[in-house]
Design a protein around this motif. Structure first.
Motif, PDB file in Angstrom:
ATOM      1  N   MET A   1       0.846  -1.181   0.000  1.00  0.00           N
ATOM      2  CA  MET A   1       0.000   0.000   0.000  1.00  0.00           C
ATOM      3  C   MET A   1       0.888   1.239   0.000  1.00  0.00           C
ATOM      4  SD  MET A   1      -2.802   1.221   2.793  1.00  0.00           S
ATOM      5  CE  MET A   1      -3.539   2.825   2.618  1.00  0.00           C
ATOM      6  N   ALA A   2       0.629   2.179  -0.911  1.00  0.00           N
ATOM      7  CA  ALA A   2       1.456   3.374  -1.063  1.00  0.00           C
ATOM      8  C   ALA A   2       0.696   4.599  -0.577  1.00  0.00           C
ATOM      9  CB  ALA A   2       1.841   3.552  -2.530  1.00  0.00           C
ATOM     10  N   LEU A   3       1.381   5.455   0.210  1.00  0.00           N
ATOM     11  CA  LEU A   3       0.755   6.639   0.772  1.00  0.00           C
ATOM     12  C   LEU A   3       1.526   7.883   0.376  1.00  0.00           C
ATOM     13  CD1 LEU A   3       0.060   5.433   4.428  1.00  0.00           C
ATOM     14  CD2 LEU A   3      -1.526   5.469   2.523  1.00  0.00           C
ATOM     15  N   SER A   4       0.765   8.920   0.003  1.00  0.00           N
ATOM     16  CA  SER A   4       1.310  10.254  -0.232  1.00  0.00           C
ATOM     17  C   SER A   4       0.636  11.204   0.742  1.00  0.00           C
ATOM     18  CB  SER A   4       1.035  10.715  -1.664  1.00  0.00           C
ATOM     19  OG  SER A   4       1.578   9.829  -2.607  1.00  0.00           O
ATOM     20  N   ALA A   5       1.399  12.080   1.346  1.00  0.00           N
ATOM     21  CA  ALA A   5       0.836  13.046   2.295  1.00  0.00           C
ATOM     22  C   ALA A   5       0.146  14.172   1.545  1.00  0.00           C
ATOM     23  CB  ALA A   5       1.926  13.612   3.198  1.00  0.00           C
ATOM     24  N   ALA A   6      -1.032  14.571   2.036  1.00  0.00           N
ATOM     25  CA  ALA A   6      -1.809  15.622   1.365  1.00  0.00           C
ATOM     26  C   ALA A   6      -1.020  16.913   1.245  1.00  0.00           C
ATOM     27  CB  ALA A   6      -3.116  15.865   2.111  1.00  0.00           C
ATOM     28  N   GLY A   7      -0.271  17.263   2.282  1.00  0.00           N
ATOM     29  CA  GLY A   7       0.449  18.529   2.273  1.00  0.00           C
ATOM     30  C   GLY A   7       1.597  18.572   1.296  1.00  0.00           C
ATOM     31  N   ASP A   8       2.005  17.395   0.775  1.00  0.00           N
ATOM     32  CA  ASP A   8       3.124  17.339  -0.152  1.00  0.00           C
ATOM     33  C   ASP A   8       2.702  17.403  -1.607  1.00  0.00           C
ATOM     34  OD1 ASP A   8       4.815  17.074   1.965  1.00  0.00           O
ATOM     35  OD2 ASP A   8       4.943  14.903   1.863  1.00  0.00           O
ATOM     36  N   ALA A   9       1.391  17.396  -1.873  1.00  0.00           N
ATOM     37  CA  ALA A   9       0.923  17.323  -3.253  1.00  0.00           C
ATOM     38  C   ALA A   9       1.150  18.638  -3.979  1.00  0.00           C
ATOM     39  CB  ALA A   9      -0.562  16.963  -3.285  1.00  0.00           C
ATOM     40  N   PRO A  10       1.757  18.593  -5.166  1.00  0.00           N
ATOM     41  CA  PRO A  10       1.912  19.813  -5.951  1.00  0.00           C
ATOM     42  C   PRO A  10       0.581  20.231  -6.547  1.00  0.00           C
ATOM     43  CG  PRO A  10       2.676  17.907  -7.186  1.00  0.00           C
ATOM     44  CD  PRO A  10       2.331  17.416  -5.815  1.00  0.00           C
ATOM     45  N   ALA A  11       0.520  21.454  -7.033  1.00  0.00           N
ATOM     46  CA  ALA A  11      -0.729  21.973  -7.586  1.00  0.00           C
ATOM     47  C   ALA A  11      -1.193  21.159  -8.790  1.00  0.00           C
ATOM     48  CB  ALA A  11      -0.544  23.437  -7.979  1.00  0.00           C
ATOM     49  N   SER A  12      -0.247  20.541  -9.482  1.00  0.00           N
ATOM     50  CA  SER A  12      -0.585  19.814 -10.703  1.00  0.00           C
ATOM     51  C   SER A  12      -1.197  18.448 -10.439  1.00  0.00           C
ATOM     52  CB  SER A  12       0.670  19.640 -11.568  1.00  0.00           C
ATOM     53  OG  SER A  12       1.669  18.941 -10.826  1.00  0.00           O
ATOM     54  N   GLY A  13      -1.135  17.936  -9.210  1.00  0.00           N
ATOM     55  CA  GLY A  13      -1.704  16.617  -8.961  1.00  0.00           C
ATOM     56  C   GLY A  13      -1.145  15.980  -7.708  1.00  0.00           C
TER      57      GLY A  13
END
Length: 263
Positions: free
Chosen positions: A1-13
């Motif tokens: 399972m892969a997780l990305s933090a919401a605060g790290d998301a760039p404006a493009s996606g």
């Protein structure tokens, strides 16, 4: 399972994943998410059964000259260090290379004691709390992960009947899992069995789908994702299983390869 933090998301996606939970063969899909770029982040294992670790040497973005990976696993009952335990599966004559032959900058360690504390421990952009849960054949943990915006609980292998039959005979809703799942946005839980299979098959270490949904309801989870399906369960059978919970007070999904949830 892969997780990305919401605060790290760039404006493009969506940002690239920086935290991976377990490393079965599905970890190979993460390389595509990274567009074959090197992985930089953490891998947390719940336990060491083959279906949770055999993807490691085939993780292209991890086995990369520029990767930076910290892999942690539950402290072992015999006190063995993380790298030597992984090498029991990943070394000659069973496999051509050892963990320390993976390219890039790899660190192998056990979970720190703080991970089992009430506050948990920082892992990159996340706060992670671990709790031991009953399974079979080695120490197993579940994880509660938050990025300050959303929280998930990940309990992929769980044998709740080890704690007693519980109110329905599917296993006890014990404090460790209730605390992991308390008010989470998503509970991802072992759903290997049907209730009628528990009596003869729970001894292999897994939970009924109805237990997972019951746990979600009791803990106040907003969504339950049924996971770790029995291999011989057909897609139609899984669709019918999920449909049984349509009137429950929690949203229920069946996990599938490539499922993406935005929280």
């Amino acid at each position: 399972m892969a997780l990305s933090a919401a605060g790290d998301a760039p404006a493009s996606g969506t940002s690239p994943p920086t935290l991976l939970l377990d490393a079965g063969t599905g970890i190979r899909r993460v390389s595509a998410l990274l567009e074959r770029r090197p992985f930089g982040g953490d891998i947390l294992l719940t336990h060491l059964h083959w279906d949770h670790i055999q993807g490691l040497p085939f993780f292209e973005s991890g086995d990369h000259l520029d990767s930076r990976v910290t892999l942690r696993l539950p402290p072992q009952e015999d006190g063995a260090d993380a790298e030597s335990v992984l090498a029991r599966m990943m070394s000659p004559p069973l496999f051509p290379i050892r963990p320390n032959n993976l390219r890039g900058d790899w660190t192998f360690d056990v979970l720190p004691a703080d991970a089992f504390s009430e506050d948990g421990v920082a892992v990159g952009a996340f706060v992670v709390k671990a709790s031991e849960v009953p399974h079979k054949g080695g120490r197993t943990v579940g994880y509660r992960v938050s990025d300050g915006h959303s929280t998930i609980a990940y309990i992929p292998d769980h044998c709740p009947t080890e704690m007693g039959p519980g109110p329905e005979g599917w296993g006890e809703y014990h404090p460790a899992v209730l605390e992991l799942a308390r008010d989470v946005d998503v509970l991802i839980h072992d759903a290997h069995l049907l209730p009628e299979e528990v009596a003869t098959q729970a001894s292999f270490g897994h939970a009924a789908a109805d237990y997972a949904v019951g746990l979600g309801c009791r803990a106040g989870a907003r969504r339950v994702v049924l996971f770790h399906h029995r291999p011989d369960r057909s897609d139609d059978a899984l669709d019918a299983l999920v449909a049984r919970f349509a009137t429950y007070p929690v949203s229920v999904l069946g996990a599938a390869d490539g499922l993406e949830l935005v929280l």
